[in-house]
Write a protein that holds these residues in place. Sequence first.
Motif, PDB file in Angstrom:
ATOM      1  N   SER A   7       0.872  -1.161   0.000  1.00  0.00           N
ATOM      2  CA  SER A   7       0.000   0.000   0.000  1.00  0.00           C
ATOM      3  C   SER A   7       0.905   1.205   0.000  1.00  0.00           C
ATOM      4  O   SER A   7       1.058   1.877   0.979  1.00  0.00           O
ATOM      5  CB  SER A   7      -0.879   0.024   1.230  1.00  0.00           C
ATOM      6  OG  SER A   7      -0.184   0.363   2.370  1.00  0.00           O
ATOM      7  N   LYS A  72      -2.715  -8.387   9.975  1.00  0.00           N
ATOM      8  CA  LYS A  72      -3.159  -7.552   8.866  1.00  0.00           C
ATOM      9  C   LYS A  72      -1.988  -6.708   8.419  1.00  0.00           C
ATOM     10  O   LYS A  72      -1.318  -6.077   9.222  1.00  0.00           O
ATOM     11  CB  LYS A  72      -4.312  -6.652   9.333  1.00  0.00           C
ATOM     12  CG  LYS A  72      -4.909  -5.769   8.250  1.00  0.00           C
ATOM     13  CD  LYS A  72      -6.052  -4.982   8.844  1.00  0.00           C
ATOM     14  CE  LYS A  72      -6.681  -4.062   7.815  1.00  0.00           C
ATOM     15  NZ  LYS A  72      -7.758  -3.243   8.409  1.00  0.00           N
ATOM     16  N   PHE A 188      -4.609   1.226  -0.987  1.00  0.00           N
ATOM     17  CA  PHE A 188      -6.052   1.160  -0.819  1.00  0.00           C
ATOM     18  C   PHE A 188      -6.427   1.037   0.654  1.00  0.00           C
ATOM     19  O   PHE A 188      -5.680   0.510   1.477  1.00  0.00           O
ATOM     20  CB  PHE A 188      -6.608  -0.024  -1.602  1.00  0.00           C
ATOM     21  CG  PHE A 188      -6.457   0.117  -3.089  1.00  0.00           C
ATOM     22  CD1 PHE A 188      -7.397   0.799  -3.838  1.00  0.00           C
ATOM     23  CD2 PHE A 188      -5.352  -0.415  -3.743  1.00  0.00           C
ATOM     24  CE1 PHE A 188      -7.262   0.933  -5.211  1.00  0.00           C
ATOM     25  CE2 PHE A 188      -5.205  -0.289  -5.115  1.00  0.00           C
ATOM     26  CZ  PHE A 188      -6.164   0.397  -5.856  1.00  0.00           C
ATOM     27  N   GLN A 189      -7.624   1.487   0.976  1.00  0.00           N
ATOM     28  CA  GLN A 189      -8.089   1.528   2.352  1.00  0.00           C
ATOM     29  C   GLN A 189      -8.114   0.148   2.997  1.00  0.00           C
ATOM     30  O   GLN A 189      -7.962   0.023   4.216  1.00  0.00           O
ATOM     31  CB  GLN A 189      -9.487   2.156   2.401  1.00  0.00           C
ATOM     32  CG  GLN A 189     -10.036   2.347   3.808  1.00  0.00           C
ATOM     33  CD  GLN A 189     -11.408   2.984   3.792  1.00  0.00           C
ATOM     34  OE1 GLN A 189     -12.025   3.139   2.733  1.00  0.00           O
ATOM     35  NE2 GLN A 189     -11.902   3.352   4.957  1.00  0.00           N
ATOM     36  N   THR A 190      -8.256  -0.888   2.203  1.00  0.00           N
ATOM     37  CA  THR A 190      -8.348  -2.254   2.724  1.00  0.00           C
ATOM     38  C   THR A 190      -7.199  -2.598   3.655  1.00  0.00           C
ATOM     39  O   THR A 190      -7.369  -3.347   4.616  1.00  0.00           O
ATOM     40  CB  THR A 190      -8.366  -3.256   1.556  1.00  0.00           C
ATOM     41  OG1 THR A 190      -9.307  -2.821   0.581  1.00  0.00           O
ATOM     42  CG2 THR A 190      -8.732  -4.651   2.037  1.00  0.00           C
ATOM     43  N   LEU A 191      -6.009  -2.060   3.385  1.00  0.00           N
ATOM     44  CA  LEU A 191      -4.818  -2.401   4.168  1.00  0.00           C
ATOM     45  C   LEU A 191      -4.570  -1.473   5.341  1.00  0.00           C
ATOM     46  O   LEU A 191      -3.662  -1.719   6.128  1.00  0.00           O
ATOM     47  CB  LEU A 191      -3.582  -2.382   3.264  1.00  0.00           C
ATOM     48  CG  LEU A 191      -3.497  -3.456   2.191  1.00  0.00           C
ATOM     49  CD1 LEU A 191      -2.242  -3.266   1.363  1.00  0.00           C
ATOM     50  CD2 LEU A 191      -3.524  -4.840   2.808  1.00  0.00           C
ATOM     51  N   THR A 260      -9.922  -8.144  -4.067  1.00  0.00           N
ATOM     52  CA  THR A 260     -10.235  -6.855  -3.482  1.00  0.00           C
ATOM     53  C   THR A 260      -9.013  -5.948  -3.575  1.00  0.00           C
ATOM     54  O   THR A 260      -7.923  -6.343  -3.147  1.00  0.00           O
ATOM     55  CB  THR A 260     -10.631  -7.015  -2.003  1.00  0.00           C
ATOM     56  OG1 THR A 260     -11.751  -7.893  -1.905  1.00  0.00           O
ATOM     57  CG2 THR A 260     -10.978  -5.674  -1.380  1.00  0.00           C
ATOM     58  N   SER A 262      -6.118  -3.856  -2.698  1.00  0.00           N
ATOM     59  CA  SER A 262      -5.407  -3.736  -1.418  1.00  0.00           C
ATOM     60  C   SER A 262      -3.958  -3.424  -1.735  1.00  0.00           C
ATOM     61  O   SER A 262      -3.533  -2.281  -1.742  1.00  0.00           O
ATOM     62  CB  SER A 262      -5.532  -5.029  -0.621  1.00  0.00           C
ATOM     63  OG  SER A 262      -5.142  -6.148  -1.417  1.00  0.00           O
ATOM     64  N   ASN A 387     -10.877 -10.424   3.674  1.00  0.00           N
ATOM     65  CA  ASN A 387     -11.395  -9.588   2.586  1.00  0.00           C
ATOM     66  C   ASN A 387     -10.895 -10.037   1.216  1.00  0.00           C
ATOM     67  O   ASN A 387     -10.723  -9.222   0.318  1.00  0.00           O
ATOM     68  CB  ASN A 387     -11.024  -8.116   2.815  1.00  0.00           C
ATOM     69  CG  ASN A 387     -11.593  -7.568   4.106  1.00  0.00           C
ATOM     70  OD1 ASN A 387     -12.698  -7.924   4.503  1.00  0.00           O
ATOM     71  ND2 ASN A 387     -10.839  -6.717   4.774  1.00  0.00           N
ATOM     72  N   ILE A 389      -8.008 -11.023   0.174  1.00  0.00           N
ATOM     73  CA  ILE A 389      -6.693 -10.503  -0.196  1.00  0.00           C
ATOM     74  C   ILE A 389      -5.702 -11.662  -0.194  1.00  0.00           C
ATOM     75  O   ILE A 389      -5.441 -12.259   0.845  1.00  0.00           O
ATOM     76  CB  ILE A 389      -6.215  -9.425   0.787  1.00  0.00           C
ATOM     77  CG1 ILE A 389      -7.231  -8.279   0.858  1.00  0.00           C
ATOM     78  CG2 ILE A 389      -4.852  -8.892   0.373  1.00  0.00           C
ATOM     79  CD1 ILE A 389      -6.921  -7.272   1.947  1.00  0.00           C
TER      80      ILE A 389
END
Length: 434
Positions: A7, A72, A188-191, A260, A262, A387, A389
Amino acid sequence: MILLSPSFLFFLTLVQFVTSSPTDNGAPLTIPLRRRERPAGTFIDVAKMADNMRTKYGYQPVLDTTLQRRQKVSGVSIQDEGPDVSYFAAIQVGTPHTGSSDLWVASTACQRGCQGSPLYDFQSSSTFKDGGTTVQVQYGSGSVIGELGSETISLGGFTVQNQGFIVAQAVSEGLVDAGSSGLIGLGFQTLAETGATPAVQALAQSNQLASPEMAFFLARNIDNPNVNSVNPGGTFTLGGTNSSLFTGSVQFIDIPNDITPSFWFIPVDAVSIGGNTINVSQQESGAAIDTGTTLIGVPSDILNEVCSQIPNSQNGTGSLAGFCVIPCSSSINSAMTFGGKSWPINPADFSIQQPGNNNQIVCVTAMFDLTPNTGPTPGAPPQKRQNNIPNPAFIVGDAFLKNVYSVFRFSPPSVGFAQLGSNGGGSDSSSTPL
């Protein structure tokens, strides 16, 4: 200067960035990068870098078994100082205080690990809001503890209101130094450990940018023995591309629809060494394109094939386990193929010097085994995170990215490469083939 990871991320400086503001239509803004200092006579610690990368991406480290695997990935990687390792740019934080932050920033409340760094004074900013929650972010090579907050963040003339970030109160030694104050996430916000939308993604979503893109030219200094201080390191362009730095068109490869967004995650078609092509199976082709990483992590079977194609090479042992040791006199033609197009890697980026026994210098490939003895079975699909990933099978860092003009597009999510122009130095593929 800039550093990116799954990210993306920046090292931040607390020097106010001076540039003309973008035009009303959000025309692309080009920000010069600076390269972190390289002490004279030092070497990149490739073994530590490799373990940091393994830990960051959820794989078991090899040398330091005390490193904690994170549940994470925050997308931040810090490596030892060395040639072409770390890149910096400046942003502005707060009103009226200038500083540097987005993901986290060293603050006046920092009690450990921030000595000598310019500090963000949250008490002097009328736009700072305290989130009231303490958070710790664990990276492969250290951690940051601080309070969640929100602030006005500016990159040139682009502004994000109420940007979530961490006001650092304690930082592991070496994460920041006199030339940097924190890290800014560009993925991305996912991470995001904080849950906040990264600043550049927020700018793209709010239509402040003429184009939902950011682009990079990373300068090469690894083959310059006289580089001993902070030097020009390339450029970061926000909201589009800088056409003076590349020729032809940008070839975009989309992030697969079933993944997704990430990491900046695209498939690798093949790796070539000395004109010999090593095809990559679809099951293990996923690559995180990571400007915050110096090396190129590859699956075990790919590294073994790479090493077998290089004359007089051997598998590394001890601290160099997971690397291919090669003759320092080698000038190796190598390339990686994405979207059907092959991109050459400069021999100076592919071979890295290391201190050996009896004060002798040895060389290793910039490609290393990402999953030695611990990774997925060759040909098996990578494990999935939360998610949807996946753990990437490849980590493609600056050893490759210095050879292309790279563009990262938020919509549709994709990564693009273009051939460097004369202003970008180009890629030297004129070495004698193996």
